[in-house]
Scaffold this motif. Structure first.
Motif: not given
Length: 341
Positions: A72-98
């Motif tokens: 979108v508008d020169g930016v690539r977007i993807a859903d991401v997730s990662y592990l944090s402390t206490d074994g909790i998986r955090i969800g979010g997004w990653l954006t990078v220049p296209a």
């Protein structure tokens, strides 16, 4: 960088009309706000946070790109997730220049309203940004038994400094930085931070102990000067803390370890702060306490109001975002690296 307001709001302005049963300025004009101090904090404040930071750095975040990329508008977007402390998986997004040209990275957090999507235009050009929903919040990191609203979330685990959920949210920031560097190695060259309201306070707590970050922007940050904050009525998370404190005065001993203004005493990287003169949700004295306590280069943009619709708000927001993009692109580039406090 000197401390100074970046706009004209230190002049006379007509009072904002409101129907709150309290004064959202809490009787503070700009000179008085600039004099608000930060609590010293417990003797083991820094040690407490360094230990939690070390624990978070020991987590393998196992970052994952989930689903297809969109552009979108020169930016690539993807859903991401990662592990944090206490074994909790955090969800979010990653954006990078296209076009793939990354010169820096950014961890961008949200207010207590959470986040439903990333806002790529907030970060400077050529920035790879991770946009986590911190634990218990947003559309991507809801947790069983954790209220997703500010009034309940801010009290979760408040009975002790080890169980308080705010500490886990801070760890989510550190683990987000590790995940971003794993996903986009070029982001490690210059890592920055953006946080608004809840995210601004979380950033002030997280940044002093992590020397991977080079600059930060904090907008109307919360959790500043708890001893003062709990005396000021508001419509935000601080009100439920005030109510809880009336029932259990020992809560203030726990909050002493989660005071963003105390943490700011240890924060030496360049920081841009946007703080409001009028704010029904986050009392302005707490916001300015964070700015005033910063130990490193700082820049201040004084907002007429925060968390409140007001004349000129759109232009004010545009000026803020432009100022922060410029700051995150340039601040500290000619300075020597600064070790964690």
């Amino acid at each position: 960088m000197p401390t100074h307001p970046l706009n004209s709001h230190d002049g006379e302005l007509s009072p904002l009309q409101h129907d709150f049963p309290f004064d959202p300025t809490h009787g503070h004009d700009l000179p008085r706000l600039l004099a608000v101090e930060a609590p010293e904090g417990p003797d083991d404040f820094a040690g407490f946070w360094r230990e939690r930071h070390a624990r978070a750095l020991g987590v393998d975040p196992d970052p994952r790109i989930e689903g297809p990329w969109t552009t979108v508008d020169g930016v690539r977007i993807a859903d991401v997730s990662y592990l944090s402390t206490d074994g909790i998986r955090i969800g979010g997004w990653l954006t990078v220049p296209a076009d793939g040209g990354v010169t820096q990275g950014c961890v961008s957090t949200h207010g207590y309203g959470g986040r439903e999507a990333p806002d790529p235009w907030q970060a400077p050009a050529r920035t790879a940004t991770i946009w986590p929903c911190l634990r218990g919040l947003g559309t991507r990191s809801l947790l069983p038994g954790v209220p997703p609203n500010s009034a309940g979330h801010v009290l979760q685990g408040i009975g002790s400094r080890e169980s308080y959920l705010i500490g886990g949210c801070v760890a989510d920031v550190w683990c987000a930085a590790t995940a971003l560097q794993r996903l986009v190695p070029e982001a490690a060259a210059r890592l920055t931070y953006l946080g608004t309201s809840f995210g601004g306070g979380i950033g002030a707590l997280a940044l002093p102990w992590d020397d991977r970050f080079h600059a930060a922007g904090l907008t109307v940050p919360t959790f500043g000067n708890h001893p003062l904050r709990v005396t000021l009525p508001c419509t935000g998370s601080g009100e439920s803390v005030r109510t809880r404190l009336a029932e259990d005065p020992a809560v203030l001993d726990v909050l002493a370890y989660f005071d963003a203004a105390t943490a700011a005493r240890h924060l030496r990287i360049p920081v841009h702060v946007a703080a409001a003169l009028f704010d029904p949700s986050v009392p302005p004295p707490g916001q300015f306490a964070i700015h005033n306590a910063l130990a490193g280069p700082r820049e201040l943009l004084v907002l007429r109001a925060g968390h409140f619709d007001h004349p000129g708000e759109r232009a004010e927001t545009a000026a803020l975002e432009e100022a922060q993009r410029h700051f995150l692109s340039t601040a500290g580039r000619t300075e020597a690296p600064h070790p964690a406090a």
